[in-house]
Design a protein around this motif. Structure first.
Motif, PDB file in Angstrom:
ATOM      1  N   SER A  18       0.815  -1.222   0.000  1.00  0.00           N
ATOM      2  CA  SER A  18       0.000   0.000   0.000  1.00  0.00           C
ATOM      3  C   SER A  18       0.851   1.276   0.000  1.00  0.00           C
ATOM      4  O   SER A  18       0.316   2.373  -0.088  1.00  0.00           O
ATOM      5  CB  SER A  18      -0.934  -0.005   1.210  1.00  0.00           C
ATOM      6  OG  SER A  18      -0.182  -0.209   2.393  1.00  0.00           O
ATOM      7  N   ASP A  21       0.581   0.891  -5.029  1.00  0.00           N
ATOM      8  CA  ASP A  21      -0.775   0.505  -5.410  1.00  0.00           C
ATOM      9  C   ASP A  21      -1.159  -0.926  -5.055  1.00  0.00           C
ATOM     10  O   ASP A  21      -2.093  -1.476  -5.624  1.00  0.00           O
ATOM     11  CB  ASP A  21      -1.013   0.771  -6.899  1.00  0.00           C
ATOM     12  CG  ASP A  21       0.031   0.079  -7.771  1.00  0.00           C
ATOM     13  OD1 ASP A  21       0.950  -0.561  -7.216  1.00  0.00           O
ATOM     14  OD2 ASP A  21      -0.066   0.191  -9.000  1.00  0.00           O
ATOM     15  N   THR A  23      -2.652  -3.646  -2.123  1.00  0.00           N
ATOM     16  CA  THR A  23      -3.742  -3.452  -1.155  1.00  0.00           C
ATOM     17  C   THR A  23      -3.348  -3.843   0.266  1.00  0.00           C
ATOM     18  O   THR A  23      -4.127  -3.667   1.190  1.00  0.00           O
ATOM     19  CB  THR A  23      -4.997  -4.245  -1.572  1.00  0.00           C
ATOM     20  OG1 THR A  23      -4.652  -5.621  -1.714  1.00  0.00           O
ATOM     21  CG2 THR A  23      -5.566  -3.720  -2.882  1.00  0.00           C
ATOM     22  N   GLN A 131      -8.930   6.255  -0.588  1.00  0.00           N
ATOM     23  CA  GLN A 131      -8.416   4.947  -1.012  1.00  0.00           C
ATOM     24  C   GLN A 131      -6.890   4.900  -0.971  1.00  0.00           C
ATOM     25  O   GLN A 131      -6.286   3.923  -1.407  1.00  0.00           O
ATOM     26  CB  GLN A 131      -8.876   4.639  -2.448  1.00  0.00           C
ATOM     27  CG  GLN A 131     -10.375   4.633  -2.636  1.00  0.00           C
ATOM     28  CD  GLN A 131     -11.063   3.590  -1.784  1.00  0.00           C
ATOM     29  OE1 GLN A 131     -10.514   2.508  -1.560  1.00  0.00           O
ATOM     30  NE2 GLN A 131     -12.249   3.899  -1.292  1.00  0.00           N
ATOM     31  N   HIS A 142      -5.606   3.763  -7.569  1.00  0.00           N
ATOM     32  CA  HIS A 142      -6.337   4.425  -6.485  1.00  0.00           C
ATOM     33  C   HIS A 142      -7.610   5.078  -7.013  1.00  0.00           C
ATOM     34  O   HIS A 142      -8.635   5.083  -6.343  1.00  0.00           O
ATOM     35  CB  HIS A 142      -5.440   5.460  -5.791  1.00  0.00           C
ATOM     36  CG  HIS A 142      -4.182   4.858  -5.233  1.00  0.00           C
ATOM     37  ND1 HIS A 142      -2.990   4.869  -5.916  1.00  0.00           N
ATOM     38  CD2 HIS A 142      -3.951   4.192  -4.079  1.00  0.00           C
ATOM     39  CE1 HIS A 142      -2.072   4.239  -5.202  1.00  0.00           C
ATOM     40  NE2 HIS A 142      -2.622   3.826  -4.081  1.00  0.00           N
ATOM     41  N   ASP A 145     -10.033   2.278  -7.383  1.00  0.00           N
ATOM     42  CA  ASP A 145     -10.646   1.891  -6.107  1.00  0.00           C
ATOM     43  C   ASP A 145     -11.748   2.873  -5.709  1.00  0.00           C
ATOM     44  O   ASP A 145     -12.782   2.467  -5.151  1.00  0.00           O
ATOM     45  CB  ASP A 145      -9.587   1.830  -4.997  1.00  0.00           C
ATOM     46  CG  ASP A 145      -8.623   0.662  -5.183  1.00  0.00           C
ATOM     47  OD1 ASP A 145      -8.910  -0.226  -6.010  1.00  0.00           O
ATOM     48  OD2 ASP A 145      -7.578   0.644  -4.503  1.00  0.00           O
ATOM     49  N   ARG A 156     -11.188  -3.128 -10.067  1.00  0.00           N
ATOM     50  CA  ARG A 156     -10.088  -2.339 -10.631  1.00  0.00           C
ATOM     51  C   ARG A 156      -9.949  -2.632 -12.117  1.00  0.00           C
ATOM     52  O   ARG A 156      -9.791  -1.720 -12.923  1.00  0.00           O
ATOM     53  CB  ARG A 156      -8.762  -2.720  -9.952  1.00  0.00           C
ATOM     54  CG  ARG A 156      -8.418  -1.881  -8.752  1.00  0.00           C
ATOM     55  CD  ARG A 156      -6.971  -2.137  -8.343  1.00  0.00           C
ATOM     56  NE  ARG A 156      -6.672  -1.453  -7.090  1.00  0.00           N
ATOM     57  CZ  ARG A 156      -5.476  -1.409  -6.528  1.00  0.00           C
ATOM     58  NH1 ARG A 156      -4.451  -2.032  -7.097  1.00  0.00           N
ATOM     59  NH2 ARG A 156      -5.280  -0.777  -5.394  1.00  0.00           N
ATOM     60  N   GLY A 259      -5.673  -6.221  -5.547  1.00  0.00           N
ATOM     61  CA  GLY A 259      -5.800  -5.231  -6.615  1.00  0.00           C
ATOM     62  C   GLY A 259      -5.601  -5.779  -8.007  1.00  0.00           C
ATOM     63  O   GLY A 259      -5.883  -5.112  -8.999  1.00  0.00           O
TER      64      GLY A 259
END
Ligand code: AMP
Ligand code: FE
Ligand code: FE
Ligand code: ZN
Length: 289
Positions: A18, A21, A23, A131, A142, A145, A156, A259
């Motif tokens: 995170s 990008d 999660t 996000q 992001h 999201d 996504r 993601g």
């Protein structure tokens, strides 16, 4: 050298947390890597080394070898080219300045894209910030999201295939350095540069051999040919060029948590190639967890 050969396999050299990008936090990512049965994992967030300390602590705790890395955003004319960089000095002034510049440009670019999207859809910059973790390298994932959170798309991937696709009219590029400049910068900081997923655009749009030769000249170490997004014909051609120019070949997952569909360890790198990376990477040592 002390510490050599102490890493274990399987070896996955491309993952995101995170801090960019992915999660999962760096700690969660390292735990997930250990749980997936990996012996060695590289953390390679986009344009940031901010996840290194947390990942290093967790690697020691769960007993996995950590290769500290980054995925450098570069640009070749109109195409974005990703460069993996391993074991460089994160305090190197050149790297620090360049990555700060890219992250700032990414932020402005994302805000501008959201402004344009917001004219047609119910989406605000605050939705995107919600996000994004503090200080993260902001990208289209992001925005994706935020679109998911708004119920405008389901995943996504749906966002990337639609609203975020360059053909949809909202896409905007951001500043990124020339790949040759980035390769030299990584080497100057004691790092080892590997071209990420170089065969994704297919044979017709593959980087020309002349450019590859220039990258080799600048210090390129290898090509990430085992990656799910590489297209078979371009990949086969790049295997030939890797042999011709003495480039190493790596394999990795490019895991982004939930993601992306990419799973940890779905592609791996040989011990021989990792040994060379460790030998040449003098900017930061591996963490032998
Ligand atoms: P950007 O660098 O902001 O243009 O966004 C590109 C990033 O989005 C890449 O680093 C990919 O990891 C991610 N990405 C691209 N396609 C997808 C997809 N279909 N689903 C999720 N993430 C994606
Ligand atoms: Fe990514
Ligand atoms: Fe990439
Ligand atoms: Zn990546």
């Amino acid at each position: 050298m002390a510490g050599e050969r102490r890493f274990r396999g399987p070896i996955d050299l491309h993952t995101h947390s995170s801090v960019s990008d992915g999660t999962e936090s760096p700690s969660q990512l390292i735990r997930a890597a250990a749980a997936a049965g990996l012996g060695t994992v590289a953390l390679t967030d986009h344009d940031s080394t901010a996840g290194w300390p947390e990942a290093a602590r967790m690697a020691g705790e769960v007993g996995i070898t950590l290769i500290r890395g980054m995925e450098f955003s570069t640009r070749e004319r109109f195409t974005s080219v990703h460069l993996l960089a391993y074991l460089f000095d994160p305090s190197d002034a050149g790297i620090v300045a360049e990555t700060a510049r890219i992250r700032a440009a990414r932020l402005t670019r994302a805000e501008q894209m959201v402004e344009r999207i917001g004219a047609d859809y119910e989406l605000t910059w605050d939705d995107v910030l919600a996000q994004t973790t503090e200080g993260a390298t902001v990208g289209r994932p992001h925005i994706a999201d935020a679109l998911v959170a708004r119920g405008l798309v389901l995943t996504r991937s749906e966002a990337f295939a639609g609203i975020l696709h360059w053909e949809a009219g909202y896409y905007q590029p951001h500043y990124a350095p020339d790949p040759l400049f980035a390769i030299r910068l990584v080497r100057a900081a004691g790092g080892v540069p590997v071209l990420a997923h170089p065969a994704t655009r297919g044979l017709a749009h593959m980087l020309p051999e002349k450019r590859l030769a220039e990258m080799v000249e600048a210090g390129l170490f290898g090509l990430e040919l085992e990656h799910r997004e590489n297209e078979p014909a371009a990949k086969a051609r790049l295997y030939e060029l890797a042999a011709k120019y003495g480039l190493a070949v790596t394999g990795s997952s490019d895991y982004h948590g939930t993601g992306k569909p990419n799973r940890l360890g779905e592609n791996t790198t040989s011990s021989e190639v990792l040994e060379q990376i460790i030998e040449q990477g003098t900017g930061t040592p591996p963490i032998y967890g």
